[in-house]
Design a protein around this motif. Structure first.
Motif, short mmCIF file in Angstrom:
data_model
loop_
_atom_site.label_atom_id
_atom_site.label_comp_id
_atom_site.label_asym_id
_atom_site.label_seq_id
_atom_site.Cartn_x
_atom_site.Cartn_y
_atom_site.Cartn_z
N ASP A 197 -4.34 2.27 13.74
CA ASP A 197 -3.54 2.33 14.96
C ASP A 197 -2.10 1.88 14.72
OD1 ASP A 197 -5.77 3.24 16.30
OD2 ASP A 197 -6.25 1.29 17.21
N ALA A 198 -1.93 0.84 13.91
CA ALA A 198 -0.59 0.34 13.61
C ALA A 198 0.23 1.38 12.86
CB ALA A 198 -0.69 -0.95 12.80
N VAL A 199 -0.40 2.06 11.91
CA VAL A 199 0.30 3.10 11.15
C VAL A 199 0.68 4.25 12.08
CG1 VAL A 199 0.01 4.83 9.33
CG2 VAL A 199 -0.76 2.49 8.95
N GLU A 200 -0.23 4.65 12.96
CA GLU A 200 0.03 5.74 13.90
C GLU A 200 1.15 5.38 14.86
OE1 GLU A 200 -0.32 9.46 15.53
OE2 GLU A 200 -1.33 8.68 13.76
N THR A 201 1.14 4.14 15.37
CA THR A 201 2.19 3.70 16.29
C THR A 201 3.56 3.71 15.62
OG1 THR A 201 0.60 2.31 17.46
CG2 THR A 201 2.92 1.79 17.77
N ALA A 202 3.62 3.22 14.40
CA ALA A 202 4.91 3.19 13.69
C ALA A 202 5.39 4.60 13.37
CB ALA A 202 4.79 2.38 12.41
N THR A 203 4.47 5.50 13.08
CA THR A 203 4.84 6.89 12.76
C THR A 203 5.43 7.58 13.98
OG1 THR A 203 3.08 6.98 11.12
CG2 THR A 203 3.98 9.07 11.86
N ARG A 204 4.90 7.29 15.16
CA ARG A 204 5.35 7.95 16.39
C ARG A 204 6.45 7.17 17.13
NH1 ARG A 204 1.53 11.84 18.49
NH2 ARG A 204 -0.20 12.03 17.04
N CYS A 205 7.03 6.17 16.50
CA CYS A 205 8.02 5.32 17.16
C CYS A 205 9.26 6.12 17.54
CB CYS A 205 8.42 4.18 16.23
SG CYS A 205 9.68 3.12 16.93
N LEU A 225 0.84 -1.19 0.00
CA LEU A 225 0.00 0.00 0.00
C LEU A 225 0.89 1.25 0.00
CD1 LEU A 225 -2.54 -1.27 2.69
CD2 LEU A 225 -2.65 -1.53 0.21
N THR A 226 0.28 2.41 0.07
CA THR A 226 1.04 3.65 0.04
C THR A 226 1.84 3.84 1.32
OG1 THR A 226 -0.83 4.86 0.96
CG2 THR A 226 -0.65 4.78 -1.44
N GLY A 227 2.91 4.60 1.22
CA GLY A 227 3.72 4.94 2.38
C GLY A 227 4.61 3.81 2.86
N GLY A 228 4.84 2.80 2.03
CA GLY A 228 5.69 1.69 2.44
C GLY A 228 4.98 0.62 3.24
N LEU A 229 3.70 0.79 3.50
CA LEU A 229 2.92 -0.17 4.28
C LEU A 229 2.64 -1.41 3.44
CD1 LEU A 229 1.13 -0.79 6.82
CD2 LEU A 229 -0.72 0.32 5.59
N SER A 230 2.83 -2.58 4.05
CA SER A 230 2.49 -3.85 3.40
C SER A 230 1.48 -4.58 4.28
CB SER A 230 3.73 -4.73 3.25
OG SER A 230 4.64 -4.15 2.37
N LEU A 231 0.59 -5.27 3.64
CA LEU A 231 -0.41 -6.07 4.35
C LEU A 231 -0.24 -7.51 3.89
CD1 LEU A 231 -2.53 -5.13 6.35
CD2 LEU A 231 -4.19 -5.12 4.51
N PRO A 240 10.18 5.66 11.40
CA PRO A 240 11.19 6.65 11.04
C PRO A 240 12.61 6.26 11.44
CG PRO A 240 9.45 7.64 12.39
CD PRO A 240 9.18 6.19 12.31
N ASN A 241 12.76 5.26 12.31
CA ASN A 241 14.08 4.86 12.79
C ASN A 241 14.67 3.70 11.99
OD1 ASN A 241 14.22 6.77 14.93
ND2 ASN A 241 12.65 5.57 15.95
N GLY A 242 14.04 3.34 10.89
CA GLY A 242 14.59 2.35 9.99
C GLY A 242 14.12 0.92 10.19
N ALA A 243 13.33 0.65 11.20
CA ALA A 243 12.85 -0.72 11.43
C ALA A 243 11.48 -0.90 10.77
CB ALA A 243 12.74 -0.98 12.92
N HIS A 244 10.96 -2.12 10.82
CA HIS A 244 9.62 -2.41 10.32
C HIS A 244 8.82 -3.01 11.47
CE1 HIS A 244 11.64 -2.01 6.47
NE2 HIS A 244 10.44 -1.78 5.97
N HIS A 245 7.63 -2.45 11.71
CA HIS A 245 6.75 -2.93 12.77
C HIS A 245 5.77 -3.95 12.18
CE1 HIS A 245 7.69 0.21 15.87
NE2 HIS A 245 8.26 0.73 14.80
N HIS A 246 5.69 -5.11 12.80
CA HIS A 246 4.75 -6.16 12.40
C HIS A 246 3.62 -6.17 13.42
CE1 HIS A 246 7.46 -8.29 9.49
NE2 HIS A 246 8.30 -7.46 10.09
N THR A 247 2.40 -5.91 12.95
CA THR A 247 1.25 -5.81 13.85
C THR A 247 0.11 -6.67 13.32
OG1 THR A 247 1.89 -3.51 14.24
CG2 THR A 247 -0.28 -4.18 15.01
N ALA A 248 -0.47 -7.48 14.18
CA ALA A 248 -1.63 -8.28 13.79
C ALA A 248 -2.83 -7.35 13.60
CB ALA A 248 -1.94 -9.32 14.85
N ILE A 249 -3.57 -7.55 12.52
CA ILE A 249 -4.69 -6.66 12.16
C ILE A 249 -5.97 -7.48 12.10
CG2 ILE A 249 -5.59 -5.14 10.35
CD1 ILE A 249 -3.08 -4.07 11.69
N THR A 250 -7.01 -6.97 12.74
CA THR A 250 -8.31 -7.64 12.65
C THR A 250 -9.37 -6.75 12.01
OG1 THR A 250 -8.88 -6.90 14.89
CG2 THR A 250 -7.91 -9.10 14.66
N ASN A 251 -9.13 -5.44 11.97
CA ASN A 251 -10.10 -4.53 11.34
C ASN A 251 -9.40 -3.25 10.89
OD1 ASN A 251 -9.85 -2.83 13.65
ND2 ASN A 251 -11.45 -3.98 14.69
#
Length: 186
Positions: free
Chosen positions: A108-116, A71-77, A91-102
């Motif tokens: 929330d996962a995008v927001e958390t990764a943005t504010r990391c 998806l846009t912004g480097g996000l993968s599903l 922003p610190n170069g890592a990738h956050h893996h988050t389980a998604i149900t909805n």
């Protein structure tokens, strides 16, 4: 009696050329030319879970049996038997893996990764503004304390090396010989 046959060149068929020009050109595909069951299941499950509308062909099969959509912004599903996983760069170069149900989980996962703010074991590179703020917060250091132990002149390491005097004498002799040679040639 012989009949003369006139050989006349027949005109080339123009109809197929006209048809060929009218047909749309099929763009080159980057993925498989067929749709897998996993792609259909992932697109359908994404819609059922309230995730963004992702076309079936956007889900790319992976070697491990999962399917992934970028998806846009480097996000993968990623979709597999365990459900959806969002892979979002921070922003610190890592990738956050988050389980998604909805859809809310995805936001929330995008927001958390943005504010990391976790450095993930990497050194931090400061922006100019951050560096100025950090510089203002540092302590002043009294240089006199540092110089107290190191004010005596130290000899050059070569001067204490055995054979240094011999090498110095040879260099001086060479320099005198070169100077005499130049004087005699002038």
């Amino acid at each position: 009696m012989s009949r003369k046959t006139h050989t006349k060149k027949r005109p080339t068929a123009t109809k197929p050329a006209i048809l060929r020009a009218a047909l749309p050109v099929r763009p080159a595909t980057t993925g498989p030319e067929f749709i897998t069951e996993q792609q259909i299941n992932a697109a359908y499950a994404a819609r059922l879970h309230g995730l963004p509308l992702i076309p079936i062909t956007a889900w790319a099969p992976q070697p491990n049996g999962l399917v992934r959509a970028h998806l846009t912004g480097g996000l993968s599903l990623t979709h597999g038997p365990a459900g959806f996983t969002a892979i979002d760069p921070c922003p610190n170069g890592a990738h956050h893996h988050t389980a998604i149900t909805n859809g809310q989980d995805l936001r929330d996962a995008v927001e958390t990764a943005t504010r990391c703010t976790n450095l993930h074991g990497q050194t931090r590179t400061l922006t100019l503004h951050q560096a100025a703020a950090t510089n203002a917060d540092t302590q002043t250091l009294d240089v006199a304390d540092l110089r107290a132990d190191h004010d005596q002149a130290q000899p050059h390491p070569a001067e204490t090396t055995p054979g240094y005097d011999i090498a110095l004498a040879a260099a001086e002799a060479h320099g005198h010989a070169a100077a005499q040679h130049q004087e005699t040639n002038q």
